[in-house]
Design a protein around this motif. Structure first.
Motif, PDB file in Angstrom:
ATOM      1  N   VAL A   1       0.844  -1.203   0.000  1.00 20.51           N
ATOM      2  CA  VAL A   1       0.000   0.000   0.000  1.00 20.51           C
ATOM      3  C   VAL A   1       0.879   1.254   0.000  1.00 20.51           C
ATOM      4  N   LYS A   2       1.889   1.274   0.859  1.00 23.05           N
ATOM      5  CA  LYS A   2       2.797   2.428   0.931  1.00 23.05           C
ATOM      6  C   LYS A   2       3.531   2.632  -0.396  1.00 23.05           C
ATOM      7  N   ALA A   3       4.017   1.550  -0.985  1.00 18.83           N
ATOM      8  CA  ALA A   3       4.752   1.633  -2.250  1.00 18.83           C
ATOM      9  C   ALA A   3       3.856   2.145  -3.376  1.00 18.83           C
ATOM     10  N   LEU A   4       2.619   1.669  -3.423  1.00 17.56           N
ATOM     11  CA  LEU A   4       1.684   2.127  -4.447  1.00 17.56           C
ATOM     12  C   LEU A   4       1.447   3.634  -4.328  1.00 17.56           C
ATOM     13  N   ALA A   5       1.205   4.092  -3.100  1.00 12.62           N
ATOM     14  CA  ALA A   5       0.947   5.516  -2.871  1.00 12.62           C
ATOM     15  C   ALA A   5       2.172   6.363  -3.215  1.00 12.62           C
TER      16      ALA A   5
ATOM     17  N   ALA B   1       0.694   3.912   9.050  1.00 10.55           N
ATOM     18  CA  ALA B   1       0.043   2.613   9.279  1.00 10.55           C
ATOM     19  C   ALA B   1       0.078   1.737   8.023  1.00 10.55           C
ATOM     20  N   GLY B   2      -0.191   2.339   6.885  1.00 12.74           N
ATOM     21  CA  GLY B   2      -0.143   1.588   5.638  1.00 12.74           C
ATOM     22  C   GLY B   2      -1.363   0.745   5.344  1.00 12.74           C
ATOM     23  N   GLU B   3      -2.425   0.917   6.112  1.00 14.57           N
ATOM     24  CA  GLU B   3      -3.658   0.183   5.809  1.00 14.57           C
ATOM     25  C   GLU B   3      -4.498   0.937   4.781  1.00 14.57           C
TER      26      GLU B   3
END
Length: 173
Positions: A53-57, A79-81
């Motif tokens: 999720v973090k990498a995509l953002a 958090a990365g959720e």
């Protein structure tokens, strides 16, 4: 793919491409111009883990910067959720599967208009002014109300327990 690439605004296309580059799942593009003045396009994507999720953002933010669109803000990276990338006219929500299923943003930001007169009549009518709690209470039978009162009365502490609690509260002089 649920979104036709040719009709996407340039910035939305950049975001979708960035998500697809890192294997973002179930990408949905919603046109919300008629629903809010905050943004024109909302993109929702699922990542498989906090790190994904973090990498995509981050990839969306970096590709937008390269194209000359500086992100207005990025929220939720710790958090990365659920990470939100605000690009102004495009807002990108990158979420793990569980929060996405729970919040159901697609349903929140999608308005389904009735297609026929019969569908329009099937739409829910406004309530009579009573609150949900009032309607539930009104629908209970008198027997149910009595049972609830009896159960509450049975839970009262006995005199002996009350005295011991009161004695314990008094400070010793």
């Amino acid at each position: 793919m649920p979104h036709p690439r040719t009709k996407l605004p340039k910035l939305a296309k950049i975001a979708v491409d960035a998500l697809e580059d890192l294997k973002g799942q179930d990408i949905k593009v919603l046109d919300v111009q008629k629903l809010t003045t905050v943004t024109d396009t909302m993109i929702i994507c699922t990542g498989t883990s906090n790190r994904h999720v973090k990498a995509l953002a981050q990839n969306v933010a970096e590709d937008a910067k390269k194209a000359g669109h500086r992100p207005l803000g990025i929220e939720g990276e710790e958090a990365g959720e659920w990470v939100l990338v605000d690009l102004g006219s495009v807002v990108v929500h990158v979420m793990q599967a569980q929060p996405r299923a729970f919040y159901q943003l697609e349903k929140l930001w999608t308005v389904e208009e009735p297609t026929t007169a019969a569908d329009a009549q099937a739409q829910p009518q406004p309530s009579s002014g009573k609150t949900v709690a009032a309607r539930k209470t009104a629908s209970r039978s008198p027997a149910t109300k009595k049972t609830a009162v009896r159960k509450t009365a049975a839970k009262k502490p006995t005199a002996k327990r009350t005295q011991s609690k009161t004695a314990a509260r008094k400070p010793a002089h």
